[in-house]
Write an enzyme that holds these catalytic residues in place. Structure first.
Site, mmCIF file in Angstrom:
data_model
loop_
_atom_site.group_PDB
_atom_site.id
_atom_site.type_symbol
_atom_site.label_atom_id
_atom_site.label_comp_id
_atom_site.label_asym_id
_atom_site.label_seq_id
_atom_site.Cartn_x
_atom_site.Cartn_y
_atom_site.Cartn_z
ATOM 1 N N GLU A 153 0.869 -1.170 0.000
ATOM 2 C CA GLU A 153 0.000 0.000 0.000
ATOM 3 C C GLU A 153 0.904 1.217 0.000
ATOM 4 O O GLU A 153 1.632 1.464 0.948
ATOM 5 C CB GLU A 153 -0.851 -0.048 1.271
ATOM 6 N N ASP A 209 -4.734 10.094 10.185
ATOM 7 C CA ASP A 209 -3.431 9.554 10.568
ATOM 8 C C ASP A 209 -2.866 10.163 11.837
ATOM 9 O O ASP A 209 -3.022 11.354 12.100
ATOM 10 C CB ASP A 209 -2.435 9.758 9.421
#
Ligand SMILES: Cc1ncc(COP(=O)(O)O)c(C=O)c1O
Lengths: 256, 408
Positions: free
Chosen positions: A47, A58
């Site tokens: 990924e 995040d």
């Protein structure tokens, strides 16, 4: 079945290891070397993060890797340039993960076309709403044979889970707990959720991500799913290394 | 006063999908979907509930001190040759318009059973207004604030702490409002069940822009009543407001949006000049994109990275603009001007010396453009004086012109 993600899940049902790494990190031209080492070390899926200035989902580690990658000069244009010939040497499926804004500005159709051209297999865009995808973009993704992978969380109810499973292609990304990436939330509380997921017999394979950091957490996740995704722990393992290849091999050997 | 009724169908109000024209929506990751959906499903029903309205009105009256005066500024009017009224949001409890929204949202949070509140803040006014209502209701409060803003708005940081809030510095990116908002959203992702996010401006995912605008719409509702009393007509010729995310402007415009004879003027922060590389004039510098889960105009690089804005005023130092305002800009319903840091400072000194009112730096941006609109002598102009200048004293003193304060 031409998409590499589908081929992977057809051939392997368990213990799939998906590693997240921000593109252009630690240095701008490390994107390909990292992928090479990951493939050689035995990662099943890669990924690649498309860095964004404001990555809402995040935690600090991936935020910092994005900031550093942007500072290094990474952008979608540069990334597609780096990936131009990567399929000559990388055969594992590759998924791009990032936020909608840079992709919108690049142009969705343009983006899908480029992905298909270089050999990217799937895309994760956490802030792309399902309805908008369905009405505006699904046909374009399908035209270019690109899988869009959606996220589910412990708070996603069954009806919505079914809908997400219906739209998702390749796999469903099950976020292990309600959190941003890199939080050390205790996964033992997630059994009920994992069992619910497993019991629903989704049409897509399921990979569990967020909070997977070592062999113990990887194995725990694999007990309920087809495999798991490691991001923050991998970024940590390579952010200050002087030997990228060795650090990557050691990290993967420690998990598998 | 009443919370603005359903206005679906109007060209300038939100549609059923959460959009103003092509702007708006809720571009949230799945982790936030249940939270946002809970709000989307419930907010109108809660806002329309008579018990809610009564509590809201009572607190605005007895606690905030509403209605805020509409003051005919005589000396300012003489100077700019028009009838200039100031809507005195600076006289609200806590010193700005922000409290109208936090009162509404804390009541909503209680009805949703939330036990913890988070907020972002730039100038600290929204943080103070949030900490205040949390103290009032006995609810835990965490405020995210850019570390640069913590320095330049120190008095408000002290107030928040005294009110019992935890102030968490946001140290990523430009260390200002955008980054504080990122951190608040991340907190919400990590605490999805017990926490309500009191967003402080008319931005973010649907329903925030509409919900915040409705709570702030008490401003334009009062303006209409007060103007009718004072001038015999409810509609002014102009309404002027500064724009950060756009909540005081949304509140000042709200009841005039569908009144085409009322001209709406929005003033953005020009920083050191629109083309200086140090600006926050989003409509001039921005392109369509997604910021804080809303599709709107935002300042970004050609690669789609959000750029760092600049304004002397922490409350306007934001690289985006709420979706309602992007729509007002695109349709031409509102005229967008911008004021530089210096122009805002001069306007603050001017209002202080002409009227004895020290305005917030944000509000000073609106005042700074009084000379550029081209009023006729009979025009009735309402400027939303969104806040008072206590928090900006250090900046004002540092930049004081040499002759001010003697005997000018
Ligand atoms: C006094 C004052 N006016 C205006 C603003 C700008 O916000 P908005 O555009 O949401 O009214 C702020 C924000 O902090 C403020 O404190």
């Amino acid at each position: 079945m031409s998409n590499r993600i589908d081929q992977l899940f057809a051939a392997k049902k368990n213990g799939i290891l998906n590693i997240y790494c921000t593109a252009g990190f630690p240095e701008l031209n490390d994107t390909l070397p990292v992928m090479r080492s990951l493939q050689a070390a035995g990662a099943d899926l890669i990924e690649l993060g498309m860095p964004f200035s404001d990555p809402l989902a995040d935690g600090p580690v991936i935020q910092d890797s994005s900031t550093r990658a942007i500072r290094n000069g990474m952008s979608l244009r540069v990334l597609f340039e780096q990936l131009k010939d990567f399929r000559k040497e990388i055969s594992v499926p590759v998924v791009l993960m990032g936020y909608l804004n840079p992709v919108l500005l690049y142009g969705i159709e343009n983006f899908c076309k480029k992905c298909a051209e270089v050999g990217v297999d799937g895309v994760i865009l956490p802030d792309l709403p399902m309805d908008e995808y369905e009405s505006d973009y699904k046909a374009i993704f399908e035209q270019y044979g690109l899988h869009l992978i959606f996220l589910v969380t412990p708070e996603t109810n069954d009806a919505r889970l079914r809908k997400i499973d219906g739209l998702s292609r390749g796999f469903v990304y099950a976020v292990s707990s309600s959190s941003t990436t890199g939080k050390d939330k205790d996964m033992s509380h997630q059994q009920q959720y994992f069992e619910r997921l497993k019991g629903m017999q989704l049409k897509n394979p399921v990979l569990i991500g967020f909070g997977i950091k070592d062999k113990a957490t990887f194995d725990a996740a694999c007990a309920y799913s087809n495999g798991a995704i490691i991001g923050t722990a991998f970024i940590r393992a390579i952010e200050n290394t002087t030997n990228l290849d060795t650090a990557i091999r050691q990290f993967i050997a420690g998990v598998k | 006063m009443k919370i603005a009724e359903n206005t679906f169908g109007s060209r300038y109000h939100v549609d059923e999908k959460g959009f103003y024209g092509r702007f708006g929506g809720a571009y949230v990751p799945e982790m936030l979907y249940p939270n946002v959906e809970e709000l989307q499903t419930n907010y109108l029903q809660i806002l329309r509930d008579p018990g809610f309205q009564q509590e809201f009105e009572q607190l605005l009256r007895d606690y905030v001190g509403r209605p805020s005066p509409l003051y005919l500024a005589k000396r300012l009017s003489e100077k700019y040759k028009a009838n200039i009224y100031l809507k005195r949001e600076d006289l609200n409890h806590t010193g700005a318009h922000k409290v109208n929204n936090t009162i509404g949202q804390i009541l909503l949070a209680k009805r949703l059973g939330k036990t913890r509140v988070i907020a972002e803040t730039g100038a600290g006014q929204h943080g103070v207004a949030t900490a205040t209502v949390c103290a009032l209701m006995g609810i835990e409060c965490v405020v995210y604030m850019g570390s640069i803003d913590i320095q330049r708005q120190a008095p408000n940081v002290a107030r928040m702490r005294m009110l019992g809030a935890t102030v968490v510095p946001a140290t990523s990116g430009s260390k200002t409002l955008k980054d504080a908002t990122n951190e608040a959203i991340r907190d919400w992702i990590n605490n999805p069940v017990n926490t309500h996010y009191i967003l402080g401006t008319a931005a973010g995912p649907h329903p925030y822009p509409d919900m915040v605008s409705r709570f702030q719409s008490v401003i334009s509702e009062e303006i209409r009543k007060q103007l009718l009393e004072k001038t015999g007509k409810p509609n002014p010729d102009y309404v002027m407001a500064c724009i950060g995310g756009g909540s005081n402007a949304a509140g000042a415009y709200y009841h005039f949006l569908d009144e085409p004879d009322v001209k709406l003027i929005a003033v953005e922060a020009g920083g050191k000049g629109v083309n200086s590389g140090f600006s926050a004039a989003t409509t001039q510098l921005g392109k369509l994109g997604i910021i804080h889960a809303s599709k709107t105009l935002l300042m970004q690089t050609e690669d789609g990275q959000i750029t760092e804005p600049h304004s002397i005023s922490a409350g306007l130092d934001y690289p985006g603009i709420g979706p309602l305002h992007a729509h007002l800009y695109e349709t031409g319903r509102a005229t967008f001007l911008n004021a530089t840091d210096d122009e805002a400072l001069q306007a603050a000194y001017e209002l202080t010396r002409l009227e004895g009112i020290i305005p917030a730096l944000e509000s000073s941006h609106a005042l700074a453009k009084l000379g550029e609109v081209g009023f006729k002598p009979d025009d009735v102009v309402v400027v939303c004086l969104s806040g008072r200048g206590d928090k900006d004293m250090e900046t004002y003193i540092r930049n004081l012109p040499a002759n001010t304060g003697d005997n000018a």
